[in-house]
Design a protein around this motif. Structure first.
Motif, mmCIF file in Angstrom:
data_model
loop_
_atom_site.group_PDB
_atom_site.id
_atom_site.type_symbol
_atom_site.label_atom_id
_atom_site.label_comp_id
_atom_site.label_asym_id
_atom_site.label_seq_id
_atom_site.Cartn_x
_atom_site.Cartn_y
_atom_site.Cartn_z
ATOM 1 N N THR A 127 118.862 15.733 10.170
ATOM 2 C CA THR A 127 118.624 14.779 9.086
ATOM 3 C C THR A 127 117.205 14.268 9.241
ATOM 4 N N ILE A 128 116.377 14.465 8.199
ATOM 5 C CA ILE A 128 114.974 14.103 8.330
ATOM 6 C C ILE A 128 114.650 12.742 7.715
ATOM 7 N N SER A 129 115.533 12.235 6.866
ATOM 8 C CA SER A 129 115.261 10.923 6.262
ATOM 9 C C SER A 129 116.541 10.348 5.665
ATOM 10 N N ASN A 130 116.432 9.102 5.215
ATOM 11 C CA ASN A 130 117.539 8.386 4.552
ATOM 12 C C ASN A 130 118.765 8.241 5.451
ATOM 13 N N HIS A 131 118.509 7.962 6.708
ATOM 14 C CA HIS A 131 119.561 7.903 7.711
ATOM 15 C C HIS A 131 120.088 6.492 7.946
#
Length: 580
Positions: free
Chosen positions: A423-427
């Motif tokens: 997961t690279i963003s919006n975590h």
């Protein structure tokens, strides 16, 4: 009064954000004829849908897709329709198929959007009958469209068609005055045909496919300030939108594109930029997006960020993931994606590995990927002993190997059979909630139809509604369900000037019946499905069929409970939506 369809007893949302209530909807000739608190006369009505206990919402809009090729081959676009998307936007990221020839379209779409180049070329070669925006709209209207389609004209499409792809991707070459005038003419013709605006990209790790200009950046990245201003001036005059992608490595490009929205001494420009994200690599940047939009709009701009309102989880087969384009060693490997023996030799080379380790260890500066192989889980591999582990852990298990070497060793040995995810963003849910409620942020950016093996956000709207619903049931609401529905429907349609997104008397009968009892974990499940039109390439999809009881486009029942109606893809239910 006879109706074509009646939707009875559902919790009705009109798409404006106003309060919801139990209502009965009567549909006639593709429009909402009646909204009533009293039961409707069902005499002679061929389809009555009991929506008791369910939500009746306007069909959702997906404002950022790359269906430009798929819509020609598979006009049902059922992977989006099944999740309640009834209007899709094509022509994103400076890419469209209006003007370029099939070969150049393959170079533009193949690597940037991870759509196999051969299918782009063959699809257009077999079907392209148009040479202008007006003819393109006619071609779409001749197809049995499932959802409605709206469109941006792509800056790279125009530039490449007029200058030739080679000239359009050279820093030392600028368009002639005649070519600039021709570009302005193409843009004007597209707006006359009803396009919602123009998309233009400055992101420098979007690279061309093919052999002629391989690994150069998209044509729009070579445009001068003068060229951009002349095209933006037309958008200003016409009240249409600029969809822009700034270069993350050059913050000044973001500032310039954002400031173009201001109307100081001139008409303001609608600008929607990619993208507001809670990037793992740079967590502090999340605070900048809302502030920037607020300041620009208070100064008189009409500025929005695009935002995917769910965690940005990606999968990769080996090294075939676009985030590797953002640094030199990764881009060098992707450059050889059509020369696998040479790439395998490169990945095994120690000098190359030193470069990769240096790029990987550079943790500061603008970037998309967090560059942490301890946050990258292996989900498939011929060596079953590594499945379920991160590459970092594999390195530890192998005597303390650098995570890069652990990754490259597996890719050299197994190639694309090593499948992994991260997961690279919006975590962070709290940041997602802040973005979701911010008026300077538009909900979209699904990239539907692209990155077929990397990600699947076809159901982003349902996942967002689940989060809002769960927060409400937990007694910790961050917005109302009505506001959430408005954000996915009427707010977007109104900003882009489209006849969509509302369910009032007289509105288009594009609607979705959602069962809130099934807004559950099934929305996160991993699934794949083959695309017959792409030689049965298995793409990532979403499957949560109990959540959507029915989808109607133009008053026609097209999907429900996981099954497409016979009409979907065989007879036109959607249409090309023209900007007002």
């Amino acid at each position: 009064m006879n109706y074509d369809v009646i939707v009875a007893n559902g919790r009705w949302f009109d798409g404006t954000g106003k309060g919801s209530s139990t209502r009965n909807l009567g549909i006639r000739n593709g429009r909402i004829a009646t909204v009533s608190s009293e039961p409707l006369d069902e005499s002679g009505c061929p389809r009555v849908i009991d929506a008791a206990g369910k939500w009746v919402i306007p069909g959702m809009l997906d404002i950022h897709t790359h269906y430009d090729v798929e819509v020609l081959l598979r006009p049902a676009l059922d992977e989006s329709v099944r999740h309640g998307i009834t209007t899709v936007f094509v022509g994103s990221c400076s890419l469209s198929t209006v003007h370029v020839d099939p070969s150049d379209a393959g170079d533009l779409f193949g690597r940037v959007e991870a759509i196999p180049r051969s299918h782009v070329v063959e699809g257009l070669a077999d079907r392209k009958t148009w040479s202008s925006a007006r003819e393109y709209v006619g071609a779409l209207e001749s197809l049995p469209l499932g959802p409605n389609v709206a469109a941006f004209i792509g800056h790279s499409d125009m530039r490449a068609s007029l200058m030739g792809l080679d000239r359009a991707t050279r820093k030392e070459i600028h368009p002639t005055d005649a070519e600039l005038v021709a570009m302005e003419t193409q843009l004007t013709e597209a707006l006359d045909a009803g396009f919602v605006g123009m998309s233009s990209q400055q992101l420098m790790f979007d690279k061309l496919d093919g052999e002629v200009c391989r690994s150069r950046t998209l044509p729009s990245t070579y445009a001068t300030t003068r060229e951009r201003r002349r095209l933006n001036a037309i958008l200003r005059r016409r009240g249409r939108a600029l969809q822009g992608g700034p270069d993350v490595a050059r913050p000044q490009s973001l500032v310039v594109m954002a400031l173009s929205s201001l109307g100081i001494g001139r008409k303001r420009l609608k600008v929607s930029l990619l993208s507001a994200a809670d990037v793992k690599a740079i967590p502090a940047v999340a605070h900048i997006f809302p502030i920037m939009a607020r300041v620009l709009n208070r100064l008189g701009g009409d500025f929005r960020w695009q935002h995917l309102p769910v965690p940005f989880e990606v999968y990769s087969d080996g090294i075939d993931l676009p985030v590797f384009e953002e640094f030199g060693s990764g881009a060098a490997a992707l450059h050889l994606s059509n020369q696998l023996d040479e790439r395998r030799a490169l990945l095994a080379d120690e000098a190359y590995r030193r470069r990769f380790r240096k790029d990987y260890d550079k943790k500061y500066g603008p970037r998309v990927w967090h560059r942490d192989f301890f946050d990258a889980e292996i989900v498939e591999c011929p060596d079953e002993s590594v499945v379920g582990k991160t590459f970092g852990q594999v390195g530890v298990d192998r005597g303390g190997l650098h995570p890069v070497d652990a990754f490259l060793d597996l890719v050299v040995e197994h190639g694309t059979k090593v499948r992994w995810r991260t997961t690279i963003s919006n975590h962070r849910p709290e940041v997602l909630n802040t973005f979701a409620a911010d008026p300077g942020v538009q909900l979209g950016f699904s990239d539907a139809g692209a990155h077929l093996r990397n990600m699947a956000f076809y159901n982003f709207g349902l996942r967002f509604l689940r989060r809002v619903h769960d927060a409400e049931r937990a007694g910790k609401p961050f917005m109302t369900i009505e506001h959430a529905v408005h954000r996915l429907t009427g707010e977007l349609a109104d900003w882009y000037g489209l006849d969509a997104g509302h369910l009032r008397e007289g509105d288009r009968a594009d609607l979705v019946i959602v069962d809130p009892a099934h807004l559950d974990d099934s929305l996160d499940a991993y699934a794949e499905s083959p695309i017959p039109e792409y030689d049965n390439l298995s793409r990532m999809v979403n499957r949560n069929d109990d959540a959507v009881a029915a989808v109607l486009v133009g008053g026609e029942y097209v999907f429900g409970a996981g099954q497409a109606a016979d009409v979907l893809g065989t007879r036109r239910t959607g249409q090309f939506l023209k900007a007002r």
